[in-house]
Design a protein around this motif. Structure first.
Motif, PDB file in Angstrom:
ATOM      1  N   THR A 103       0.824  -1.205   0.000  1.00 40.27           N
ATOM      2  CA  THR A 103       0.000   0.000   0.000  1.00 40.27           C
ATOM      3  C   THR A 103       0.863   1.262   0.000  1.00 40.27           C
ATOM      4  O   THR A 103       0.448   2.295  -0.525  1.00 40.27           O
ATOM      5  CB  THR A 103      -0.964   0.035   1.201  1.00 40.27           C
ATOM      6  OG1 THR A 103      -0.229   0.190   2.420  1.00 40.27           O
ATOM      7  CG2 THR A 103      -1.815  -1.216   1.272  1.00 40.27           C
ATOM      8  N   LEU A 104       2.055   1.175   0.571  1.00 40.47           N
ATOM      9  CA  LEU A 104       2.947   2.336   0.563  1.00 40.47           C
ATOM     10  C   LEU A 104       3.511   2.599  -0.830  1.00 40.47           C
ATOM     11  O   LEU A 104       3.734   3.749  -1.217  1.00 40.47           O
ATOM     12  CB  LEU A 104       4.090   2.117   1.563  1.00 40.47           C
ATOM     13  CG  LEU A 104       3.686   1.945   3.027  1.00 40.47           C
ATOM     14  CD1 LEU A 104       4.921   1.670   3.877  1.00 40.47           C
ATOM     15  CD2 LEU A 104       2.937   3.159   3.540  1.00 40.47           C
ATOM     16  N   GLN A 105       3.737   1.534  -1.602  1.00 36.20           N
ATOM     17  CA  GLN A 105       4.273   1.678  -2.957  1.00 36.20           C
ATOM     18  C   GLN A 105       3.188   1.909  -3.996  1.00 36.20           C
ATOM     19  O   GLN A 105       3.447   2.471  -5.056  1.00 36.20           O
ATOM     20  CB  GLN A 105       5.076   0.424  -3.335  1.00 36.20           C
ATOM     21  CG  GLN A 105       6.333   0.230  -2.505  1.00 36.20           C
ATOM     22  CD  GLN A 105       7.187  -0.906  -3.030  1.00 36.20           C
ATOM     23  OE1 GLN A 105       7.173  -1.222  -4.231  1.00 36.20           O
ATOM     24  NE2 GLN A 105       7.934  -1.542  -2.148  1.00 36.20           N
ATOM     25  N   TRP A 108      -2.159  -2.583  -7.011  1.00 43.58           N
ATOM     26  CA  TRP A 108      -2.456  -2.826  -8.439  1.00 43.58           C
ATOM     27  C   TRP A 108      -3.694  -2.033  -8.854  1.00 43.58           C
ATOM     28  O   TRP A 108      -3.697  -1.363  -9.874  1.00 43.58           O
ATOM     29  CB  TRP A 108      -2.662  -4.322  -8.657  1.00 43.58           C
ATOM     30  CG  TRP A 108      -2.749  -4.743 -10.092  1.00 43.58           C
ATOM     31  CD1 TRP A 108      -1.860  -4.458 -11.096  1.00 43.58           C
ATOM     32  CD2 TRP A 108      -3.781  -5.533 -10.684  1.00 43.58           C
ATOM     33  NE1 TRP A 108      -2.275  -5.016 -12.281  1.00 43.58           N
ATOM     34  CE2 TRP A 108      -3.453  -5.698 -12.052  1.00 43.58           C
ATOM     35  CE3 TRP A 108      -4.932  -6.138 -10.192  1.00 43.58           C
ATOM     36  CZ2 TRP A 108      -4.247  -6.444 -12.934  1.00 43.58           C
ATOM     37  CZ3 TRP A 108      -5.726  -6.881 -11.060  1.00 43.58           C
ATOM     38  CH2 TRP A 108      -5.385  -7.016 -12.419  1.00 43.58           C
ATOM     39  N   SER A 109      -4.758  -2.128  -8.062  1.00 46.64           N
ATOM     40  CA  SER A 109      -5.953  -1.308  -8.283  1.00 46.64           C
ATOM     41  C   SER A 109      -6.729  -1.257  -6.976  1.00 46.64           C
ATOM     42  O   SER A 109      -6.511  -2.072  -6.071  1.00 46.64           O
ATOM     43  CB  SER A 109      -6.826  -1.881  -9.404  1.00 46.64           C
ATOM     44  OG  SER A 109      -7.593  -2.976  -8.941  1.00 46.64           O
ATOM     45  N   ASN A 110      -7.653  -0.329  -6.877  1.00 46.86           N
ATOM     46  CA  ASN A 110      -8.443  -0.215  -5.657  1.00 46.86           C
ATOM     47  C   ASN A 110      -9.393  -1.390  -5.465  1.00 46.86           C
ATOM     48  O   ASN A 110      -9.838  -1.659  -4.350  1.00 46.86           O
ATOM     49  CB  ASN A 110      -9.235   1.094  -5.656  1.00 46.86           C
ATOM     50  CG  ASN A 110      -8.351   2.300  -5.404  1.00 46.86           C
ATOM     51  OD1 ASN A 110      -7.241   2.188  -4.892  1.00 46.86           O
ATOM     52  ND2 ASN A 110      -8.839   3.473  -5.775  1.00 46.86           N
ATOM     53  N   HIS A 127     -10.813 -11.687  -4.929  1.00 48.33           N
ATOM     54  CA  HIS A 127     -10.645 -10.232  -4.987  1.00 48.33           C
ATOM     55  C   HIS A 127     -10.420  -9.650  -3.588  1.00 48.33           C
ATOM     56  O   HIS A 127     -11.063 -10.056  -2.626  1.00 48.33           O
ATOM     57  CB  HIS A 127     -11.880  -9.574  -5.593  1.00 48.33           C
ATOM     58  CG  HIS A 127     -12.180  -9.990  -6.993  1.00 48.33           C
ATOM     59  ND1 HIS A 127     -11.441  -9.563  -8.065  1.00 48.33           N
ATOM     60  CD2 HIS A 127     -13.136 -10.811  -7.495  1.00 48.33           C
ATOM     61  CE1 HIS A 127     -11.941 -10.082  -9.183  1.00 48.33           C
ATOM     62  NE2 HIS A 127     -12.969 -10.843  -8.856  1.00 48.33           N
ATOM     63  N   VAL A 128      -9.500  -8.683  -3.512  1.00 47.06           N
ATOM     64  CA  VAL A 128      -9.223  -8.005  -2.243  1.00 47.06           C
ATOM     65  C   VAL A 128      -9.184  -6.501  -2.508  1.00 47.06           C
ATOM     66  O   VAL A 128      -8.193  -5.976  -3.026  1.00 47.06           O
ATOM     67  CB  VAL A 128      -7.891  -8.463  -1.618  1.00 47.06           C
ATOM     68  CG1 VAL A 128      -7.656  -7.730  -0.288  1.00 47.06           C
ATOM     69  CG2 VAL A 128      -7.880  -9.967  -1.407  1.00 47.06           C
ATOM     70  N   PRO A 129     -10.234  -5.781  -2.174  1.00 50.17           N
ATOM     71  CA  PRO A 129     -10.258  -4.332  -2.419  1.00 50.17           C
ATOM     72  C   PRO A 129      -9.483  -3.562  -1.350  1.00 50.17           C
ATOM     73  O   PRO A 129      -9.268  -4.049  -0.234  1.00 50.17           O
ATOM     74  CB  PRO A 129     -11.749  -3.998  -2.362  1.00 50.17           C
ATOM     75  CG  PRO A 129     -12.324  -5.029  -1.439  1.00 50.17           C
ATOM     76  CD  PRO A 129     -11.533  -6.283  -1.688  1.00 50.17           C
ATOM     77  N   LEU A 130      -9.092  -2.348  -1.714  1.00 50.15           N
ATOM     78  CA  LEU A 130      -8.408  -1.440  -0.798  1.00 50.15           C
ATOM     79  C   LEU A 130      -9.432  -0.544  -0.108  1.00 50.15           C
ATOM     80  O   LEU A 130     -10.299   0.044  -0.759  1.00 50.15           O
ATOM     81  CB  LEU A 130      -7.411  -0.574  -1.570  1.00 50.15           C
ATOM     82  CG  LEU A 130      -6.601   0.425  -0.737  1.00 50.15           C
ATOM     83  CD1 LEU A 130      -5.598  -0.305   0.152  1.00 50.15           C
ATOM     84  CD2 LEU A 130      -5.876   1.428  -1.648  1.00 50.15           C
ATOM     85  N   ILE A 131      -9.326  -0.447   1.211  1.00 45.27           N
ATOM     86  CA  ILE A 131     -10.174   0.460   1.993  1.00 45.27           C
ATOM     87  C   ILE A 131      -9.352   1.714   2.292  1.00 45.27           C
ATOM     88  O   ILE A 131      -8.246   1.617   2.831  1.00 45.27           O
ATOM     89  CB  ILE A 131     -10.625  -0.203   3.308  1.00 45.27           C
ATOM     90  CG1 ILE A 131     -11.339  -1.533   3.027  1.00 45.27           C
ATOM     91  CG2 ILE A 131     -11.516   0.750   4.086  1.00 45.27           C
ATOM     92  CD1 ILE A 131     -12.579  -1.427   2.167  1.00 45.27           C
ATOM     93  N   PRO A 132      -9.843   2.901   1.932  1.00 46.27           N
ATOM     94  CA  PRO A 132      -9.068   4.140   2.138  1.00 46.27           C
ATOM     95  C   PRO A 132      -8.634   4.310   3.592  1.00 46.27           C
ATOM     96  O   PRO A 132      -9.309   3.858   4.516  1.00 46.27           O
ATOM     97  CB  PRO A 132     -10.044   5.245   1.718  1.00 46.27           C
ATOM     98  CG  PRO A 132     -11.019   4.571   0.809  1.00 46.27           C
ATOM     99  CD  PRO A 132     -11.162   3.172   1.321  1.00 46.27           C
ATOM    100  N   TYR A 133      -7.515   4.987   3.768  1.00 50.10           N
ATOM    101  CA  TYR A 133      -6.945   5.159   5.108  1.00 50.10           C
ATOM    102  C   TYR A 133      -7.900   5.869   6.062  1.00 50.10           C
ATOM    103  O   TYR A 133      -8.506   6.880   5.740  1.00 50.10           O
ATOM    104  CB  TYR A 133      -5.639   5.954   5.045  1.00 50.10           C
ATOM    105  CG  TYR A 133      -5.068   6.199   6.432  1.00 50.10           C
ATOM    106  CD1 TYR A 133      -4.388   5.197   7.107  1.00 50.10           C
ATOM    107  CD2 TYR A 133      -5.265   7.434   7.079  1.00 50.10           C
ATOM    108  CE1 TYR A 133      -3.904   5.404   8.401  1.00 50.10           C
ATOM    109  CE2 TYR A 133      -4.786   7.648   8.358  1.00 50.10           C
ATOM    110  CZ  TYR A 133      -4.103   6.625   9.014  1.00 50.10           C
ATOM    111  OH  TYR A 133      -3.640   6.830  10.286  1.00 50.10           O
ATOM    112  N   ARG A 134      -8.010   5.291   7.232  1.00 47.17           N
ATOM    113  CA  ARG A 134      -8.657   5.911   8.385  1.00 47.17           C
ATOM    114  C   ARG A 134      -7.788   5.583   9.594  1.00 47.17           C
ATOM    115  O   ARG A 134      -7.110   4.557   9.621  1.00 47.17           O
ATOM    116  CB  ARG A 134     -10.073   5.361   8.624  1.00 47.17           C
ATOM    117  CG  ARG A 134     -11.066   5.648   7.513  1.00 47.17           C
ATOM    118  CD  ARG A 134     -11.458   7.126   7.490  1.00 47.17           C
ATOM    119  NE  ARG A 134     -12.596   7.370   6.615  1.00 47.17           N
ATOM    120  CZ  ARG A 134     -12.526   7.477   5.296  1.00 47.17           C
ATOM    121  NH1 ARG A 134     -11.364   7.340   4.679  1.00 47.17           N
ATOM    122  NH2 ARG A 134     -13.611   7.723   4.583  1.00 47.17           N
TER     123      ARG A 134
END
Length: 219
Positions: A103-105, A108-110, A127-134
């Motif tokens: 996630t720091l680099q 691949w996609s959200n 599938h593994v989605p990204l959850i925006p930073y909180r």
């Protein structure tokens, strides 16, 4: 031994295994299970490598603590996952090194933090989605994750993991052992992709469809 006693022992066994192999460090990470009448979860600021079955936090179905040490602050997120996915019986959260580094680099996609580069990633994780930073413990995260679970189910490809930006993965399955296996496959895939310079070619749609037909892959 009662079912609850067995689950207490299993949480501690999985926690110690993850800690010994470097999937968690210090007091990072937590594990919970859903009971018929409530939840068990690792205590706040506890090391997963040295959990005591008798000191796991015990909560009722409404999330009120009824025993053990003080529950992890991520309980609200775990409860959102259980509410959104009836099949989930265990949730594991770690700060796994390669996944956080990813996630720091840049993922691949959200919608897919890593591409489908191995058959076992497609078969065992999906599938593994990204959850925006909180910030850690932010109540808004639970709702964001629940929305992702609902959207994936509607799309016909249910998920069993999400990645919290800069924090780590949350995975869930029918047991602590099964959830741990998903976590390990996810972390290993991130490691492989980073080691390959983030240039590995994904499996083709035809290859993924073959995995669907042969193994019921949820992709």
């Amino acid at each position: 031994m009662s079912e609850e006693s067995t689950l207490r022992e299993e949480i501690c066994r999985v926690g110690a295994s993850l800690y010994a192999r470097g999937y968690v460090h210090a007091t990072a990470g937590n594990i919970s299970v859903r009971l018929d009448d409530g939840f068990l979860i690792s205590p706040t600021d506890a090391c997963l490598g040295t959990l005591d079955p008798a000191r796991l936090a015990r909560l009722d179905a409404q999330g009120q603590q009824t025993g053990g040490d003080r529950a992890s602050k991520t309980l609200a997120l775990h409860r959102h996952i259980y509410a959104a996915d009836a099949a989930a019986r265990c949730v594991i959260h770690t700060h796994s090194t390669h996944l956080v580094a990813l996630t720091l680099q840049g993922v691949w996609s959200n919608d897919d933090i890593v591409p489908p580069i191995t058959p076992y990633y497609v078969m065992k994780v999906g599938h593994v989605p990204l959850i925006p930073y909180r910030r850690p413990g932010d109540a808004a995260v639970g709702e964001l994750v629940a929305q992702r679970i609902a959207a994936a189910r509607s799309a016909g490809a249910p998920i069993r993991a999400v990645m919290l930006d800069r924090l780590g993965p949350n995975v869930w399955h029918e047991s602590p052992a099964a959830a741990s296996a998903v976590l390990e496959e996810l972390e290993e895939t991130a490691r492989l992709w980073l080691l390959g310079g983030r240039s590995a070619t994904p499996l083709t749609p035809a290859q993924i469809d073959e995995l669907r037909q042969a193994f019921g892959a949820r992709w």
